[in-house]
Design a protein around this motif. Sequence first.
Motif, PDB file in Angstrom:
ATOM      1  N   THR A  74       0.840  -1.196   0.000  1.00 63.46           N
ATOM      2  CA  THR A  74       0.000   0.000   0.000  1.00 63.46           C
ATOM      3  C   THR A  74       0.878   1.249   0.000  1.00 63.46           C
ATOM      4  OG1 THR A  74      -1.757  -1.160   1.204  1.00 63.46           O
ATOM      5  CG2 THR A  74      -1.803   1.252   1.234  1.00 63.46           C
ATOM      6  N   PHE A  75       0.828   2.013  -1.056  1.00 66.67           N
ATOM      7  CA  PHE A  75       1.554   3.291  -1.106  1.00 66.67           C
ATOM      8  C   PHE A  75       0.992   4.150  -2.238  1.00 66.67           C
ATOM      9  CE2 PHE A  75       4.317   0.466  -3.718  1.00 66.67           C
ATOM     10  CZ  PHE A  75       4.263   1.149  -4.932  1.00 66.67           C
ATOM     11  N   THR A  76       1.337   5.450  -2.204  1.00 65.07           N
ATOM     12  CA  THR A  76       0.918   6.386  -3.246  1.00 65.07           C
ATOM     13  C   THR A  76       2.139   7.155  -3.725  1.00 65.07           C
ATOM     14  OG1 THR A  76      -1.280   6.637  -2.273  1.00 65.07           O
ATOM     15  CG2 THR A  76      -0.552   8.353  -3.793  1.00 65.07           C
ATOM     16  N   ILE A  77       2.343   7.190  -5.030  1.00 67.84           N
ATOM     17  CA  ILE A  77       3.441   7.964  -5.610  1.00 67.84           C
ATOM     18  C   ILE A  77       2.845   9.221  -6.243  1.00 67.84           C
ATOM     19  CG2 ILE A  77       5.285   7.993  -7.337  1.00 67.84           C
ATOM     20  CD1 ILE A  77       5.562   4.989  -6.956  1.00 67.84           C
ATOM     21  N   LYS A  78       3.321  10.373  -5.768  1.00 69.88           N
ATOM     22  CA  LYS A  78       2.798  11.651  -6.248  1.00 69.88           C
ATOM     23  C   LYS A  78       3.490  12.086  -7.540  1.00 69.88           C
ATOM     24  CE  LYS A  78       1.921  13.218  -1.509  1.00 69.88           C
ATOM     25  NZ  LYS A  78       2.299  14.202  -0.478  1.00 69.88           N
ATOM     26  N   ARG A  79       2.813  12.947  -8.287  1.00 74.49           N
ATOM     27  CA  ARG A  79       3.375  13.471  -9.521  1.00 74.49           C
ATOM     28  C   ARG A  79       4.686  14.208  -9.232  1.00 74.49           C
ATOM     29  NH1 ARG A  79      -0.374  16.812 -10.933  1.00 74.49           N
ATOM     30  NH2 ARG A  79       0.710  18.660 -10.154  1.00 74.49           N
ATOM     31  N   GLY A  80       5.719  13.915 -10.022  1.00 70.93           N
ATOM     32  CA  GLY A  80       7.011  14.585  -9.871  1.00 70.93           C
ATOM     33  C   GLY A  80       7.969  13.883  -8.929  1.00 70.93           C
ATOM     34  N   GLU A  81       7.479  12.905  -8.148  1.00 73.05           N
ATOM     35  CA  GLU A  81       8.370  12.184  -7.233  1.00 73.05           C
ATOM     36  C   GLU A  81       9.285  11.244  -8.013  1.00 73.05           C
ATOM     37  OE1 GLU A  81       6.491  11.744  -2.812  1.00 73.05           O
ATOM     38  OE2 GLU A  81       5.876  10.234  -4.272  1.00 73.05           O
ATOM     39  N   LYS A  82      10.479  11.072  -7.481  1.00 74.56           N
ATOM     40  CA  LYS A  82      11.424  10.095  -8.029  1.00 74.56           C
ATOM     41  C   LYS A  82      11.783   9.141  -6.898  1.00 74.56           C
ATOM     42  CE  LYS A  82      12.982  13.310 -11.558  1.00 74.56           C
ATOM     43  NZ  LYS A  82      11.967  14.307 -11.271  1.00 74.56           N
ATOM     44  N   LEU A 106      14.514   5.275 -25.273  1.00 72.16           N
ATOM     45  CA  LEU A 106      13.609   5.738 -24.215  1.00 72.16           C
ATOM     46  C   LEU A 106      13.643   7.259 -24.090  1.00 72.16           C
ATOM     47  CD1 LEU A 106      11.669   5.048 -21.902  1.00 72.16           C
ATOM     48  CD2 LEU A 106      13.647   4.776 -20.415  1.00 72.16           C
ATOM     49  N   LEU A 107      14.832   7.850 -24.280  1.00 72.97           N
ATOM     50  CA  LEU A 107      14.961   9.306 -24.172  1.00 72.97           C
ATOM     51  C   LEU A 107      14.122  10.049 -25.212  1.00 72.97           C
ATOM     52  CD1 LEU A 107      18.802   9.622 -23.531  1.00 72.97           C
ATOM     53  CD2 LEU A 107      17.014  10.357 -21.969  1.00 72.97           C
ATOM     54  N   LEU A 108      13.753   9.368 -26.282  1.00 74.98           N
ATOM     55  CA  LEU A 108      12.972  10.001 -27.346  1.00 74.98           C
ATOM     56  C   LEU A 108      11.467   9.866 -27.136  1.00 74.98           C
ATOM     57  CD1 LEU A 108      15.084   8.838 -30.420  1.00 74.98           C
ATOM     58  CD2 LEU A 108      15.238  10.977 -29.158  1.00 74.98           C
ATOM     59  N   GLU A 109      11.063   9.122 -26.104  1.00 75.71           N
ATOM     60  CA  GLU A 109       9.639   8.892 -25.861  1.00 75.71           C
ATOM     61  C   GLU A 109       9.035  10.052 -25.075  1.00 75.71           C
ATOM     62  OE1 GLU A 109       7.827   6.312 -26.809  1.00 75.71           O
ATOM     63  OE2 GLU A 109       9.405   5.062 -27.673  1.00 75.71           O
ATOM     64  N   PRO A 110       7.917  10.608 -25.517  1.00 70.75           N
ATOM     65  CA  PRO A 110       7.237  11.649 -24.731  1.00 70.75           C
ATOM     66  C   PRO A 110       6.407  10.999 -23.619  1.00 70.75           C
ATOM     67  CG  PRO A 110       6.095  11.281 -26.796  1.00 70.75           C
ATOM     68  CD  PRO A 110       7.256  10.345 -26.804  1.00 70.75           C
ATOM     69  N   VAL A 111       6.987  10.874 -22.431  1.00 72.86           N
ATOM     70  CA  VAL A 111       6.316  10.181 -21.320  1.00 72.86           C
ATOM     71  C   VAL A 111       6.284  11.079 -20.087  1.00 72.86           C
ATOM     72  CG1 VAL A 111       7.051   7.927 -22.177  1.00 72.86           C
ATOM     73  CG2 VAL A 111       8.475   9.117 -20.506  1.00 72.86           C
ATOM     74  N   ASN A 112       5.396  10.744 -19.144  1.00 66.69           N
ATOM     75  CA  ASN A 112       5.384  11.478 -17.867  1.00 66.69           C
ATOM     76  C   ASN A 112       5.568  10.556 -16.663  1.00 66.69           C
ATOM     77  OD1 ASN A 112       2.768  10.334 -17.667  1.00 66.69           O
ATOM     78  ND2 ASN A 112       1.840  12.174 -18.565  1.00 66.69           N
ATOM     79  N   LEU A 113       5.684   9.232 -16.899  1.00 69.37           N
ATOM     80  CA  LEU A 113       6.033   8.284 -15.835  1.00 69.37           C
ATOM     81  C   LEU A 113       7.126   7.355 -16.368  1.00 69.37           C
ATOM     82  CD1 LEU A 113       5.772   6.808 -13.134  1.00 69.37           C
ATOM     83  CD2 LEU A 113       3.845   5.516 -14.093  1.00 69.37           C
ATOM     84  N   LEU A 114       8.308   7.495 -15.791  1.00 70.06           N
ATOM     85  CA  LEU A 114       9.438   6.644 -16.175  1.00 70.06           C
ATOM     86  C   LEU A 114       9.519   5.457 -15.223  1.00 70.06           C
ATOM     87  CD1 LEU A 114      12.504   8.972 -16.846  1.00 70.06           C
ATOM     88  CD2 LEU A 114      11.494   7.341 -18.445  1.00 70.06           C
ATOM     89  N   ILE A 115       9.626   4.249 -15.763  1.00 69.46           N
ATOM     90  CA  ILE A 115       9.883   3.064 -14.946  1.00 69.46           C
ATOM     91  C   ILE A 115      11.139   2.406 -15.492  1.00 69.46           C
ATOM     92  CG2 ILE A 115       9.007   0.866 -14.108  1.00 69.46           C
ATOM     93  CD1 ILE A 115       6.194   1.874 -14.490  1.00 69.46           C
ATOM     94  N   LEU A 116      12.217   2.467 -14.721  1.00 68.07           N
ATOM     95  CA  LEU A 116      13.518   1.971 -15.172  1.00 68.07           C
ATOM     96  C   LEU A 116      13.938   0.786 -14.309  1.00 68.07           C
ATOM     97  CD1 LEU A 116      15.299   5.439 -15.524  1.00 68.07           C
ATOM     98  CD2 LEU A 116      13.952   4.229 -17.225  1.00 68.07           C
ATOM     99  N   ALA A 129      16.366  16.253 -14.464  1.00 66.96           N
ATOM    100  CA  ALA A 129      15.686  17.387 -15.101  1.00 66.96           C
ATOM    101  C   ALA A 129      14.295  17.012 -15.606  1.00 66.96           C
ATOM    102  CB  ALA A 129      16.531  17.904 -16.267  1.00 66.96           C
ATOM    103  N   PHE A 130      13.944  15.743 -15.513  1.00 65.30           N
ATOM    104  CA  PHE A 130      12.657  15.243 -16.006  1.00 65.30           C
ATOM    105  C   PHE A 130      11.510  15.807 -15.167  1.00 65.30           C
ATOM    106  CE2 PHE A 130       9.693  11.410 -15.880  1.00 65.30           C
ATOM    107  CZ  PHE A 130       9.100  11.691 -17.101  1.00 65.30           C
ATOM    108  N   ASP A 131      10.500  16.361 -15.804  1.00 69.47           N
ATOM    109  CA  ASP A 131       9.388  16.988 -15.087  1.00 69.47           C
ATOM    110  C   ASP A 131       8.423  15.974 -14.486  1.00 69.47           C
ATOM    111  OD1 ASP A 131      10.297  19.516 -15.652  1.00 69.47           O
ATOM    112  OD2 ASP A 131       9.179  19.656 -17.544  1.00 69.47           O
ATOM    113  N   GLY A 132       8.426  14.757 -15.021  1.00 68.62           N
ATOM    114  CA  GLY A 132       7.443  13.771 -14.591  1.00 68.62           C
ATOM    115  C   GLY A 132       7.870  12.974 -13.377  1.00 68.62           C
TER     116      GLY A 132
END
Length: 644
Positions: free
Chosen positions: A347-355, A458-468, A489-492
Amino acid sequence: MISIEGLKVEFGVKPLFSDASFVINDRDRIALVGKNGAGKSTLLKIICGKQQPTSGVVAIPNDTTIGYLPQVMKLTDDTTVREETRKAFANNTQMKERIDRMERELNERSDYESEEYMALVERFTQEHERYLMMGGEGYEAEIERTLTGLGFVRTDFERPTKEFSGGWRMRIELAKILLQRPDVLLLDEPTNHLDIESIQWLEQFLAQSSGAVVLVSHDRAFINNVTNRTLEISCGQVIDYKVKYDEYVVLRKERREQQLRAYENQQKEIADMKAFIDRFRYQATKAVQVQQKIKQLEKIVPIEIDEVDNSAMHLKFPPCLRSGDYPVICDGVSKSYGEHLVFDDVTFTIKRGEKVAFVGKNGEGKSTLVKCIMGEIPYQGMLKIGHNVQIGYFAQNQAQLLDESLSIFQTIDYVAKGEIRLRINDILGAFMFGGEESEKKVKVLSGGERSRLAMIRLLLEPVNLLILDEPTNHLDMQSKDVLKEAIRAFDGTAIIVSHDREFLDGLVTKVYEFGGGKVREHLGGIYDFLRHKNIETLQQLEIAAPKTTETSETIAPIVSENKKNYAERKEQQKKVKKVEKAVKASEEKIAQMEARIKELDKMLMNPKYATDMKLIEEYSQTMKALDEENERWMQLSEELESIS
């Protein structure tokens, strides 16, 4: 200890490196560094005799032993983990067999006064003393300590090696090499298949080792903690820096600045000479000076500048839609494979912009939860992906999914869209695929080069959630720096599964620890998490806070009980899996026999075969075997029900 003189290796027109000369001394801890493809792995293979150089000499004393761990090796699957690891002590086991034979002979003989008997006693005594000096029976305990340090639990020791993934089998090979305690250890990317705890254990093991170590690794924290000397392969040369990696980086920068100044001065000198020659080429009074300048120009040896990321390019992910406030919400998520529980009540929540980072031992469910988020596998509980979330996913096997028939440039050109296509060469250059390199076919690339290429996609993909998932395996340090800066520097939002502490440092603000079927949240960076984990161990509590022994005594039984419960659970799961396998095999046998009986029925109804004694006998035997197998299936089913 080992002397390398005038080493040269050629694979094409240009040598990989030439005139390499250095010495590996006792207790040296050497980091072998250079860009991917510079020849690091080749140099290790030459030192251990797996590959021959074009020219040069590698002088190794006869009594010097070498242990070599390559990036990729052929692994056997015919033994258990313990039996495979025990092969490291082949000399001990052979010696024990000789001692046992002599002991039996001493007990059987009665000519106690004869010279032969006394000679046998002498040989037995010497061999037994030598056996004890080499560790004797203690090697079993050493095997267990090493396997445990590398992440195995006791219930794994008797499991067949074929049940483990390639990464875990590489750990077994690493354990064998470490247990042999060679005079020189050659390790090519030893941390690629290790989690953070196992890497820390390996650091301590190498620190206590009495032999020399030469290692290739892109884990900056690991090589800083282990090495005290740095060999760099650059511009076809091997440069020896007698300092640890962090100090080498400073010295290398200074060296390159000096090279740049010398290069600029040389270019100015060449330009002046050419200008003089062009100006006075046809003047008879200056003919002698012109010829002198031409000869001087021909004798100039061009100054080479150390290979680094020549572009100071800062990569950024292309802009994308803004996602909802909570890209990932997990509520009571569980995942099991049969009776094997991977994790429960996540159980957890990941907020927008968190890494955030997913860490923990291999096999604890990090990649499994990633697959749940990606919707690749089913799970129990509620897992919600937020509004407008566009996911960019880098899996551990991403590099193997590339089309081998394409060139590097074509691979990127096919996925690039819009204006980004104008910057393909710049991006390839930042990941060291500049110039002619971009025309290479994917099929000839090394594992590290393929990983870089997959990362560029991957760097060329327009995404807002990165999973590496383990993005830095096989990436060199320069590429990791470029990637780290791009993610920072990623905004997502970013979820990073990694064991690379240096990469995660300053990048993530929250750590999710996987272990024992649970996922625990830790606020702060990766080193905050590591400090917190160290304090939790009993030994660290005693050192850091001697007054809290009462707390330590209460924690110890809980930890011990948790380990015991975990071991019992694994043993139970192993039993269930074994019986399930037997039930399935029995059902397959029954189906085969029933099919054969139907065939025999049809044949015996035909007058042509009605009196065929061979068919009648086969029918009778098959019916008897079917009855016995049905009985066995009933017993196995009851057993499975009782232990499930």
